[in-house]
Design a protein around this motif. Structure first.
Motif, PDB file in Angstrom:
ATOM      1  N   ILE A 158       0.825  -1.151   0.116  1.00  0.00           N
ATOM      2  CA  ILE A 158      -0.002  -0.205  -0.084  1.00  0.00           C
ATOM      3  C   ILE A 158       0.897   1.179  -0.035  1.00  0.00           C
ATOM      4  O   ILE A 158       1.754   1.719   0.652  1.00  0.00           O
ATOM      5  N   SER A 159       0.698   2.027  -0.851  1.00  0.00           N
ATOM      6  CA  SER A 159       1.460   3.408  -0.943  1.00  0.00           C
ATOM      7  C   SER A 159       0.347   4.655  -0.615  1.00  0.00           C
ATOM      8  O   SER A 159      -0.864   4.374  -0.580  1.00  0.00           O
ATOM      9  N   LEU A 160       0.927   5.566  -0.103  1.00  0.00           N
ATOM     10  CA  LEU A 160       0.015   6.788   0.372  1.00  0.00           C
ATOM     11  C   LEU A 160      -0.118   7.947  -0.787  1.00  0.00           C
ATOM     12  O   LEU A 160      -1.002   8.983  -0.399  1.00  0.00           O
ATOM     13  N   SER A 161       0.643   7.930  -1.898  1.00  0.00           N
ATOM     14  CA  SER A 161       0.327   8.910  -2.878  1.00  0.00           C
ATOM     15  C   SER A 161       0.820   8.338  -4.220  1.00  0.00           C
ATOM     16  O   SER A 161       1.520   7.422  -4.324  1.00  0.00           O
ATOM     17  N   PRO A 162       0.475   8.926  -5.343  1.00  0.00           N
ATOM     18  CA  PRO A 162       0.965   8.682  -6.530  1.00  0.00           C
ATOM     19  C   PRO A 162       2.688   8.605  -6.629  1.00  0.00           C
ATOM     20  O   PRO A 162       3.235   7.768  -7.320  1.00  0.00           O
ATOM     21  N   GLU A 173       5.144   5.563  -7.717  1.00  0.00           N
ATOM     22  CA  GLU A 173       6.080   5.657  -8.477  1.00  0.00           C
ATOM     23  C   GLU A 173       7.449   5.211  -8.278  1.00  0.00           C
ATOM     24  O   GLU A 173       8.238   4.305  -8.840  1.00  0.00           O
ATOM     25  N   GLY A 174       7.684   5.526  -6.840  1.00  0.00           N
ATOM     26  CA  GLY A 174       8.954   5.326  -6.246  1.00  0.00           C
ATOM     27  C   GLY A 174       9.246   3.639  -5.854  1.00  0.00           C
ATOM     28  O   GLY A 174      10.291   3.335  -6.130  1.00  0.00           O
ATOM     29  N   ILE A 175       8.166   3.019  -5.672  1.00  0.00           N
ATOM     30  CA  ILE A 175       8.142   1.607  -5.512  1.00  0.00           C
ATOM     31  C   ILE A 175       8.359   0.714  -6.740  1.00  0.00           C
ATOM     32  O   ILE A 175       9.133   0.013  -6.815  1.00  0.00           O
ATOM     33  N   ILE A 176       7.579   1.603  -7.504  1.00  0.00           N
ATOM     34  CA  ILE A 176       7.788   0.798  -9.092  1.00  0.00           C
ATOM     35  C   ILE A 176       9.141   0.883  -9.469  1.00  0.00           C
ATOM     36  O   ILE A 176       9.794  -0.162 -10.214  1.00  0.00           O
ATOM     37  N   GLU A 177       9.763   2.177  -9.126  1.00  0.00           N
ATOM     38  CA  GLU A 177      11.120   2.093  -9.520  1.00  0.00           C
ATOM     39  C   GLU A 177      12.212   1.246  -8.940  1.00  0.00           C
ATOM     40  O   GLU A 177      13.323   0.948  -9.776  1.00  0.00           O
ATOM     41  N   THR A 178      11.870   0.599  -8.060  1.00  0.00           N
ATOM     42  CA  THR A 178      12.811  -0.455  -7.469  1.00  0.00           C
ATOM     43  C   THR A 178      12.417  -1.929  -7.916  1.00  0.00           C
ATOM     44  O   THR A 178      13.203  -2.678  -7.732  1.00  0.00           O
ATOM     45  N   GLY A 179      11.581  -1.865  -8.996  1.00  0.00           N
ATOM     46  CA  GLY A 179      11.299  -3.226  -9.714  1.00  0.00           C
ATOM     47  C   GLY A 179      10.031  -3.842  -9.557  1.00  0.00           C
ATOM     48  O   GLY A 179       9.899  -5.012 -10.008  1.00  0.00           O
ATOM     49  N   ILE A 180       9.205  -3.229  -8.670  1.00  0.00           N
ATOM     50  CA  ILE A 180       7.867  -4.005  -8.449  1.00  0.00           C
ATOM     51  C   ILE A 180       6.951  -3.793  -9.334  1.00  0.00           C
ATOM     52  O   ILE A 180       6.806  -2.721 -10.014  1.00  0.00           O
ATOM     53  N   ASP A 181       6.265  -5.003  -9.518  1.00  0.00           N
ATOM     54  CA  ASP A 181       5.151  -4.973 -10.370  1.00  0.00           C
ATOM     55  C   ASP A 181       3.947  -3.761 -10.035  1.00  0.00           C
ATOM     56  O   ASP A 181       3.639  -3.818  -8.693  1.00  0.00           O
ATOM     57  N   PRO A 182       3.549  -2.799 -10.767  1.00  0.00           N
ATOM     58  CA  PRO A 182       2.484  -1.916 -10.277  1.00  0.00           C
ATOM     59  C   PRO A 182       1.297  -2.642 -10.173  1.00  0.00           C
ATOM     60  O   PRO A 182       0.639  -2.078  -9.061  1.00  0.00           O
TER      61      PRO A 182
END
Length: 415
Positions: free
Chosen positions: A172-176, A180-189
């Motif tokens: 769970i993220s708290l903002s767009p 994006e920052g989590i996706i940049e680590t290689g995680i599937d959106p």
């Protein structure tokens, strides 16, 4: 479901800080689930434990079983003392958590990122899935703030960040920007769901009459008939509150006697800001200190407009600040100085203003204009409240969290 909820700094409405985890836990219990909160006693001074052992306090709060490890923490602490506070919780949380039985799923929320360590250890020990909630992008946030300068520590934190993202069943993220920052680590959106901070519509009851309390408060701080800008929340370095007192200095120089900047909360930057105001004889800044959560609606109701302030760092533009959503619950227009998604909300809905974080004179000039628009600012209240009800209510966001937890548990049973 029986949910083991890890949040190092859990707080209730008897405290003076945000209550997201409390609201979610309470809503989950209302839906028939059981919640065991594994936390510290840092923000539980206003609550009474039913049992106390050497290093642990036990509470039953609105149906939430709370196990609180005794732990010292303050925004005034330096890096070493903070590190020790984090380490102590990590060790004790695992020690206590591994003895708990019957848990179906774990829900862990940061900050700090070190919550990932007991989470990963407990997942392995209890053999249950977990959902990980990201409230700040670590280690990028302390890196840009230069709070952590050691490349060794930053690299270790980056590896921990990647590992907990990979091991989590869902994030769970708290903002767009956080997404994006989590996706940049290689995680599937598809593994990430945004659940923003919430507007506590029950706490901010617009029908409640605060007349007596308001009169006492206004007289205490000599604010009757003044135009009030309110910043209520943390006073850490990330908040960049020098911007507010510099704007106050400009207002004084312009002889704008009817405008007051009210700053509620506490933190590491407070002594420096107070010293600045004394040095420049700024009687147009009022420091409230800690404000009990229960008093926040009354004080916010008196503000003509609120401020959500941050240092001009890219990582801070991804924040999902509690004060912003509290203002929406109260139906108050908002000034932001962060070029992120809060700016988009304010501008897209027409419920406030953006000011340049490098130019306090922009804030001062805006306040001079708005001081003549008190009635039009007040007229925004119904629309702002409606936006909060439609998009950011605790009820709707808790439903979203429940669906994520149920989905994760169902997937774990199939695997």
């Amino acid at each position: 479901m029986k949910i083991l909820y890890l949040h190092q700094y859990f707080a209730t409405r008897n405290s003076h800080t945000a209550t997201r985890s409390y609201e979610f836990a309470k809503k989950l219990i209302e839906k028939g689930h059981e919640v065991c909160m594994l936390t510290t006693d840092t923000f539980l001074a206003g609550d009474t434990p039913y049992k106390e052992e050497k290093n642990v306090k036990y509470y039953r709060i609105d149906g939430i079983e709370v196990i609180a490890i005794k732990n010292d923490y303050s925004n005034y602490m330096g890096l070493v003392k903070r590190g020790w506070s984090f380490f102590s919780y990590m060790q004790q949380a695992y020690k206590i958590g591994k003895k708990l039985t019957g848990m179906d799923i774990m829900f862990s929320t940061s900050t700090p990122l070190t919550i990932a360590i007991p989470t990963l250890r407990l997942q392995k020990k209890l053999k249950i899935p977990f959902v990980f909630e990201v409230r700040d992008l670590w280690p990028e946030a302390p890196k840009q703030m230069e709070a952590i300068k050691s490349n060794f520590i930053l690299n270790r934190l980056s590896k921990l960040e990647s590992k907990v993202y990979q091991k989590a069943d869902h994030i769970i993220s708290l903002s767009p920007g956080m997404t994006e920052g989590i996706i940049e680590t290689g995680i599937d959106p598809n593994k990430i769901t945004m659940v923003s901070n919430l507007s506590d519509l029950n706490l901010f009851d617009l029908e409640k009459d605060y007349t007596n309390e308001q009169q006492v408060w206004l007289e205490k701080f000599q604010l009757k008939n003044k135009f009030l800008l309110l910043h209520l929340g943390a006073m850490g370095e990330a908040n960049g509150l020098d911007y507010l007192v510099e704007a106050a200095k400009i207002l004084k120089e312009k002889n704008q006697e009817d405008i007051r900047i009210v700053i509620g909360g506490d933190g590491k930057s407070k002594p420096r800001l107070e010293a600045y105001c004394i040095q420049h004889k700024l009687t147009n800044v009022v420091f409230l200190g800690h404000v009990p959560r229960s008093d926040v609606p009354m004080i916010t109701s008196l503000a003509h407009i609120t401020m959500t302030c941050f240092k001009p760092l890219p990582i801070l533009a991804t924040n999902s600040p509690n004060k912003f959503f509290d203002s929406m619950a109260a139906g108050k227009p908002i000034i932001v100085n962060s070029d992120g998604w809060t700016k988009d909300i304010v501008e897209n809905y027409g419920i406030g203003h953006y000011v340049n974080p490098e130019k306090p004179q922009d804030l001062a000039n805006l306040l001079i204009d708005l001081e003549q628009q008190r009635e039009s600012l007040a007229e925004l209240q119904p629309r702002i409240r409606q936006i909060a009800e439609e998009h950011y209510s605790a009820e709707k966001l808790a439903n979203k969290v429940e669906q994520i937890l149920v989905g994760s548990l169902e997937r774990s049973k199939l695997s």
